[in-house]
Design an enzyme around this catalytic site. Structure first.
Site, mmCIF file in Angstrom:
data_model
loop_
_atom_site.group_PDB
_atom_site.id
_atom_site.type_symbol
_atom_site.label_atom_id
_atom_site.label_comp_id
_atom_site.label_asym_id
_atom_site.label_seq_id
_atom_site.Cartn_x
_atom_site.Cartn_y
_atom_site.Cartn_z
ATOM 1 N N PHE A 206 0.819 -1.216 0.000
ATOM 2 C CA PHE A 206 0.000 0.000 0.000
ATOM 3 C C PHE A 206 0.858 1.274 0.000
ATOM 4 C CE2 PHE A 206 -4.153 -1.611 2.181
ATOM 5 C CZ PHE A 206 -4.779 -1.714 0.951
ATOM 6 N N GLU A 207 0.310 2.344 -0.583
ATOM 7 C CA GLU A 207 0.880 3.693 -0.503
ATOM 8 C C GLU A 207 2.335 3.757 -0.961
ATOM 9 O OE1 GLU A 207 -1.494 5.418 -0.082
ATOM 10 O OE2 GLU A 207 -2.704 5.040 1.684
ATOM 11 N N GLY A 208 2.663 2.988 -2.001
ATOM 12 C CA GLY A 208 4.045 2.879 -2.441
ATOM 13 C C GLY A 208 4.722 1.761 -1.678
#
Length: 598
Positions: A406-408
């Site tokens: 997630f999120e990079g």
């Protein structure tokens, strides 16, 4: 407000590496007010009453069940946490909203759905929408009347978001943008009413648009079959000649990168906070099971190897909790005085969020990896039962794995951490190069045998933290001097440097939290924190040693490497501490409390 009332000068992002921060500038969980704790208790009561009893039903993945749960949360105001008050929100401090997120994590699928709505789904409109856009969408998003999603990722552009192929073309009459493309892995796609979609105008200007579900040409594919977070909706979003009114462009043409990446920064530190909540849950599951589980005629909590696991889970949770709330406090102070209605507010918000992008990336990496450790050990403590879907830790284990993606991904966030640190130094925002040069002179010269007599609390640990930061600068400085602008091609070295930065920030955050607690309430009140801080710092120094040695060997060789390793040994020197005994003592408190001991 839960941040101390005294106004402080804003701390420069990344400056934890080059300077010492005063205790009053560091937010800790002990700074929460009674109102904050009351709100957290209300959130926890909602989760225990409405979500936990329905976990099995939610895990079946029917969108109507998730929407019903989210709307109940909306009725209680939990979807409005960070929406400004004049748009129907609660406008909570970033610190308090992080605490709320931590309490919502008892079911990851629900938390992911709620977080996608309140965070990356709503925040782009909150921070970067104009007055008309906010008035149109925020009041309904705050109550749960409509649901939001964030559509950035594509099949060809995961971590490389700027490689997006979704295209937007302005119509001849100038009234609409026509969007074409596909978005992948979109949380809440099965039921979202509003999507924040990123597309390139004429294939060039990366921009953000508010796209409503009922616009002709918007469709979604079937639900993805996932390893975990099964209760959440994850689908592909298809955009086929979707006409989006020009007034639904967020910001200006070409602002998409600023919006996307700064919203991701917020998402990263929030994910770190949720991970802390997950660690506490794993510890609670483990403690309660271990207390009841008998083997060889006694509770398995009496076995040293089980105490080691419980103690280490608690220590890592404490360290990450300290780091996450320190970061939350920094971001809150950067944004708290911004008037959303004033001219230039969007740019101020961008600058405020961007300032702490390094800390946000660290919070994400350290928090999610601590959760993976805790979830894995929770399964191990449960033994065969941990592998059974009848026990909650099986779901916790599966759900935790996505967080490192997630999120990079954590790999991308590691590279970003070092890249951002170097760029700040090159722009003169951090005196990193000056510190590195001074440090090189210090290390290559004759060692000083003058020792300051310091009998204060955790005096040795203070020195070790400062040395850990020097090691970070030593390795990063040596690497940059060796490879200069080509250092971006040395990803293994950058990842090791990031690990050093992460260890230093986490170690220092635990130290400052404990010192602040002792200063306010006395050393006796901080006794458990002192133990956990000592273990964090001493074990951290042991983790730093092989990373730094391997990194230096990737930079130099021969006599130069020998000289550098000799200097490194001076910085790594620390007196042995019986961390086995510390973990046992911490574990005893975990067992006594049936969970997190702080």
């Amino acid at each position: 407000m839960s941040v101390t009332e005294q106004k402080k000068d804003l701390i420069v992002g990344g400056s934890f590496l080059t300077e010492q921060h005063a205790l009053e500038h560091v937010f800790t969980p002990e700074d929460f007010t009674e109102d904050d704790h009351d709100l957290a208790s209300t959130v926890e009561a909602f989760v225990d009453g409405e979500i936990v009893p329905n976990i099995k039903k939610l895990e079946e993945g029917r969108n109507e069940d998730m929407v019903a749960a989210l709307k109940k949360a909306g009725e209680l105001g939990f979807l409005a946490a960070e929406v400004p008050e004049n748009y129907g929100g609660m406008d909570l401090a970033k610190t308090t909203s992080t605490l709320v997120g931590e309490k919502l994590i008892k079911h990851a699928g629900f938390m992911v759905s709620l977080g996608a709505h309140t965070g990356i789904g709503t925040m782009p409109i909150t921070y970067f929408g104009n007055k008309e856009q906010r008035e149109k969408y925020l009041p309904r998003l705050a109550t749960g009347e409509i649901m939001a999603a964030y559509a950035l990722t594509e099949t060809s552009s995961g971590s490389d978001a700027m490689n997006a192929r979704t295209k937007a073309v302005l119509t001849e009459d100038g009234k609409h943008y026509v969007l074409n493309g596909n978005k992948m892995w979109i949380t809440n796609a099965g039921f979202a009413d509003v999507f924040v979609v990123f597309a390139k105008i004429n294939g060039e200007q990366f921009s953000a648009f508010i796209v409503e579900r009922d616009y002709p040409g918007v469709s979604v594919a079937a639900e993805e079959k996932k390893m975990g977070i099964k209760a959440s909706s994850t689908r592909m979003v298809n955009l086929d000649d979707v006409k989006v009114p020009v007034e639904n462009l967020l910001g200006n043409p070409g602002d998409g990168a600023k919006i996307a990446f700064n919203i991701l920064n917020i998402g990263r530190f929030k994910l770190g906070g949720a991970a802390v909540g997950g660690c506490k849950q794993a510890l609670e599951f483990s403690a309660k099971y271990a207390i009841d589980r008998k083997a060889f005629g006694k509770s398995i909590t009496e076995f040293g190897v089980i105490k080691h696991k419980l103690g280490e889970m608690a220590i890592r949770t404490f360290a990450c909790e300290s780091m996450v709330y320190r970061t939350a406090g920094l971001i809150h102070e950067a944004l708290e005085d911004i008037d959303f209605a004033e001219e230039g507010a969007a740019e101020k918000i961008l600058n405020g969020i961007r300032e702490y992008a390094i800390e946000c990336a660290i919070a994400k990496v350290a928090g999610t990896e601590a959760l993976d450790y805790a979830a894995d050990e929770a399964v191990q403590i449960h033994g065969g039962y941990g592998y059974s879907a009848e026990y909650d830790v099986e779901r916790l284990y599966r759900d935790s794995r996505i967080n490192r993606i997630f999120e990079g991904t954590n790999e991308i966030n590691r590279l970003l951490t070092v890249d951002m640190m170097i760029k700040k130094a090159m722009k003169g925002q951090l005196p990193l190069m000056e510190k590195v040069q001074a440090l090189m002179g210090e290390l290559m010269g004759m060692p000083s045998f003058d020792f300051d007599q310091d009998d204060s609390l955790l005096a040795d640990e203070k020195k070790y933290v400062e040395n850990a930061k020097k090691i970070c600068m030593f390795v990063a400085g040596a690497g940059f001097q060796k490879f200069m602008q080509k250092i971006e091609n040395e990803q293994e070295l950058l990842a090791m440097a990031a690990d050093l930065f992460i260890e230093a920030f986490v170690m220092e955050s635990a130290l400052l939290r404990t010192l602040k607690k002792a200063e306010k309430d006395g050393e006796e009140a901080a006794a458990m924190m002192v133990k956990m801080t000592r273990a964090t710092i001493h074990d951290g120094m042991e983790r730093i040693a092989p990373i730094a040695k391997t990194a230096l060997a990737a930079i130099e060789e021969g006599d130069t490497l020998m000289t550098m390793n000799a200097a490194l040994r001076r910085l790594l020197k620390h007196a042995p501490v019986n961390t086995v005994a510390i973990r046992r003592e911490v574990a005893e408190q975990v067992i006594a409390k049936g969970g997190y001991p702080v």
